[in-house]
Design a protein around this motif. Structure first.
Motif, PDB file in Angstrom:
ATOM      1  N   UNK A  57       0.827  -1.210   0.000  1.00  0.00           N
ATOM      2  CA  UNK A  57       0.000   0.000   0.000  1.00  0.00           C
ATOM      3  C   UNK A  57       0.860   1.259   0.000  1.00  0.00           C
ATOM      4  N   UNK A  58       1.946   1.231   0.749  1.00  0.00           N
ATOM      5  CA  UNK A  58       2.866   2.379   0.766  1.00  0.00           C
ATOM      6  C   UNK A  58       3.479   2.598  -0.621  1.00  0.00           C
ATOM      7  N   UNK A  59       3.840   1.498  -1.287  1.00  0.00           N
ATOM      8  CA  UNK A  59       4.441   1.604  -2.619  1.00  0.00           C
ATOM      9  C   UNK A  59       3.442   2.172  -3.619  1.00  0.00           C
ATOM     10  N   UNK A  60       2.188   1.756  -3.524  1.00  0.00           N
ATOM     11  CA  UNK A  60       1.153   2.279  -4.423  1.00  0.00           C
ATOM     12  C   UNK A  60       0.935   3.763  -4.168  1.00  0.00           C
ATOM     13  N   UNK A  61       0.915   4.158  -2.902  1.00  0.00           N
ATOM     14  CA  UNK A  61       0.759   5.578  -2.578  1.00  0.00           C
ATOM     15  C   UNK A  61       1.925   6.383  -3.145  1.00  0.00           C
ATOM     16  N   UNK A  62       3.137   5.861  -2.980  1.00  0.00           N
ATOM     17  CA  UNK A  62       4.322   6.534  -3.532  1.00  0.00           C
ATOM     18  C   UNK A  62       4.221   6.633  -5.056  1.00  0.00           C
ATOM     19  N   UNK A  63       3.713   5.566  -5.668  1.00  0.00           N
ATOM     20  CA  UNK A  63       3.593   5.536  -7.132  1.00  0.00           C
ATOM     21  C   UNK A  63       2.603   6.593  -7.621  1.00  0.00           C
ATOM     22  N   UNK A  64       1.473   6.719  -6.935  1.00  0.00           N
ATOM     23  CA  UNK A  64       0.507   7.736  -7.340  1.00  0.00           C
ATOM     24  C   UNK A  64       1.070   9.141  -7.168  1.00  0.00           C
ATOM     25  N   UNK A  65       1.790   9.381  -6.084  1.00  0.00           N
ATOM     26  CA  UNK A  65       2.406  10.695  -5.886  1.00  0.00           C
ATOM     27  C   UNK A  65       3.390  11.000  -7.011  1.00  0.00           C
ATOM     28  N   UNK A  66       4.169   9.988  -7.400  1.00  0.00           N
ATOM     29  CA  UNK A  66       5.113  10.163  -8.511  1.00  0.00           C
ATOM     30  C   UNK A  66       4.370  10.424  -9.813  1.00  0.00           C
ATOM     31  N   UNK A  67       3.270   9.698 -10.011  1.00  0.00           N
ATOM     32  CA  UNK A  67       2.498   9.864 -11.236  1.00  0.00           C
ATOM     33  C   UNK A  67       1.884  11.263 -11.314  1.00  0.00           C
ATOM     34  N   UNK A  68       1.342  11.751 -10.202  1.00  0.00           N
ATOM     35  CA  UNK A  68       0.740  13.077 -10.196  1.00  0.00           C
ATOM     36  C   UNK A  68       1.775  14.167 -10.504  1.00  0.00           C
ATOM     37  N   UNK A  84       1.523   3.720 -15.586  1.00  0.00           N
ATOM     38  CA  UNK A  84       1.350   3.545 -14.140  1.00  0.00           C
ATOM     39  C   UNK A  84       2.014   2.256 -13.660  1.00  0.00           C
ATOM     40  N   UNK A  85       1.933   1.211 -14.471  1.00  0.00           N
ATOM     41  CA  UNK A  85       2.579  -0.053 -14.116  1.00  0.00           C
ATOM     42  C   UNK A  85       4.079   0.150 -13.946  1.00  0.00           C
ATOM     43  N   UNK A  86       4.673   0.887 -14.867  1.00  0.00           N
ATOM     44  CA  UNK A  86       6.107   1.157 -14.801  1.00  0.00           C
ATOM     45  C   UNK A  86       6.449   1.922 -13.515  1.00  0.00           C
ATOM     46  N   UNK A  87       5.598   2.876 -13.154  1.00  0.00           N
ATOM     47  CA  UNK A  87       5.856   3.687 -11.966  1.00  0.00           C
ATOM     48  C   UNK A  87       5.730   2.855 -10.691  1.00  0.00           C
ATOM     49  N   UNK A  88       4.715   2.002 -10.598  1.00  0.00           N
ATOM     50  CA  UNK A  88       4.548   1.214  -9.369  1.00  0.00           C
ATOM     51  C   UNK A  88       5.650   0.171  -9.236  1.00  0.00           C
ATOM     52  N   UNK A  89       6.117  -0.391 -10.343  1.00  0.00           N
ATOM     53  CA  UNK A  89       7.244  -1.318 -10.274  1.00  0.00           C
ATOM     54  C   UNK A  89       8.479  -0.594  -9.754  1.00  0.00           C
ATOM     55  N   UNK A  90       8.720   0.615 -10.250  1.00  0.00           N
ATOM     56  CA  UNK A  90       9.862   1.396  -9.765  1.00  0.00           C
ATOM     57  C   UNK A  90       9.726   1.704  -8.278  1.00  0.00           C
ATOM     58  N   UNK A  91       8.498   2.010  -7.833  1.00  0.00           N
ATOM     59  CA  UNK A  91       8.272   2.289  -6.413  1.00  0.00           C
ATOM     60  C   UNK A  91       8.569   1.049  -5.574  1.00  0.00           C
ATOM     61  N   UNK A  92       8.188  -0.116  -6.073  1.00  0.00           N
ATOM     62  CA  UNK A  92       8.464  -1.371  -5.357  1.00  0.00           C
ATOM     63  C   UNK A  92       9.963  -1.641  -5.278  1.00  0.00           C
TER      64      UNK A  92
END
Length: 206
Positions: A57-68, A84-92
Motif C-alpha cells: 500500500x505504501x508503494x502504491x501511494x508513492x507511485x501515485x504521488x510520482x504519477x501526479x 502507471x505499471x512502470x511507476x509502481x514497479x519502480x516504487x516497489x
C-alpha cells in the motif's frame, strides 16, 4: 474490467486522452478517478514484489504521488495503465532497496547438484506439463506465486520482472542497474530454483 476482475468505475471522460488532459489540468475529479480505477491493479503488482499489505500500500501511494508529479510531462506514448505499471514497479524496487532485508536461504540450496561425471545427483522429476506452462497456468498460479515468494529476494525480483511483469531483459537490467548478462544468469538460476520448489507438487501432474 481491471486485472483483479472487478469493474472499473465509470469514467466521465470519453477517451483516455481526455482523462490525461484533465489530469494535466490538475482536476481533482480526474485524480480521484485515476486512483479508483487503477489502485486495485497496482496493489496486485506491489504485493508480488513486497508481500506485506502495508508495504504494498505504501508503494502504491508513492507511485501515485510520482504519477501526479510527472503527469504534466506525460506525452501519451504508452497507455496510461502501462505508464502507471512502470511507476509502481519502480516504487516497489525503491522500497526493496531501502527496507531491511531478512536472512535468506542461499539459492545454491535450491539449484540442481551434479556429480563428477556431469550428471545430476538424482533423477529429475517428470512433470505432466512444461515449466513455462506451469508459470502461466491459471490452475497453478497460486502455487507458483507462493513458491516464487520463497526465492531469495534478488532472484525473485528478476524472475518477477521478466516472467510475470513481462519486461525485456534489457528493461530488467536497466531497472536493477545490472548488466544484461548478469540478468540472464540470475534469471536462469531463479527459474532453476523455482522448478526445484515446484517439483514435489508437479511430479506426476498437479
Amino acid at each position: 474490467m481491471d486485472s483483479t476482475g472487478s469493474e472499473l468505475p465509470t469514467s466521465a471522460w470519453k477517451s483516455e486522452e481526455e482523462l490525461i488532459e484533465a489530469l494535466q489540468r490538475q482536476e481533482d475529479d480526474a485524480y480521484e478517478y485515476l486512483v479508483r480505477a487503477y489502485s486495485g491493479r497496482m496493489l496486485v503488482v506491489a504485493k508480488r514484489f513486497l508481500g506485506q499489505d502495508q508495504d504494498a500500500q505504501d508503494a502504491v501511494q508513492d507511485a501515485f504521488l510520482s504519477a501526479f508529479k510527472a503527469i504534466e510531462n506525460f506525452e501519451g506514448n504508452a497507455k496510461l495503465s502501462t505508464w502507471l505499471h512502470r511507476i509502481v514497479v519502480n516504487a516497489c524496487l525503491m522500497k526493496l532497496r531501502t527496507k531491511k532485508r531478512k536472512p535468506e536461504k542461499p539459492v545454491e540450496d535450491l539449484l540442481p547438484h551434479f556429480v563428477s561425471d556431469g550428471h545430476r545427483d538424482r533423477a529429475e522429476p517428470s512433470w505432466a506439463i512444461t515449466f513455462d506452462t506451469a508459470v502461466q497456468s491459471r490452475e497453478t498460479r497460486d502455487l507458483v506465486r507462493q513458491k516464487i515468494e520463497e526465492l531469495p529476494e534478488s532472484y525473485r525480483t528478476v524472475l518477477l520482472l521478466r516472467d510475470i511483469e513481462q519486461l525485456s531483459t534489457e528493461e530488467t537490467a536497466a531497472r536493477l542497474d545490472m548488466s544484461v548478462s548478469a540478468v540472464k544468469t540470475r534469471l536462469h538460476r531463479a527459474r532453476q530454483a523455482l522448478k526445484t520448489l515446484l517439483d514435489p507438487h508437479m511430479n506426476g501432474g498437479y
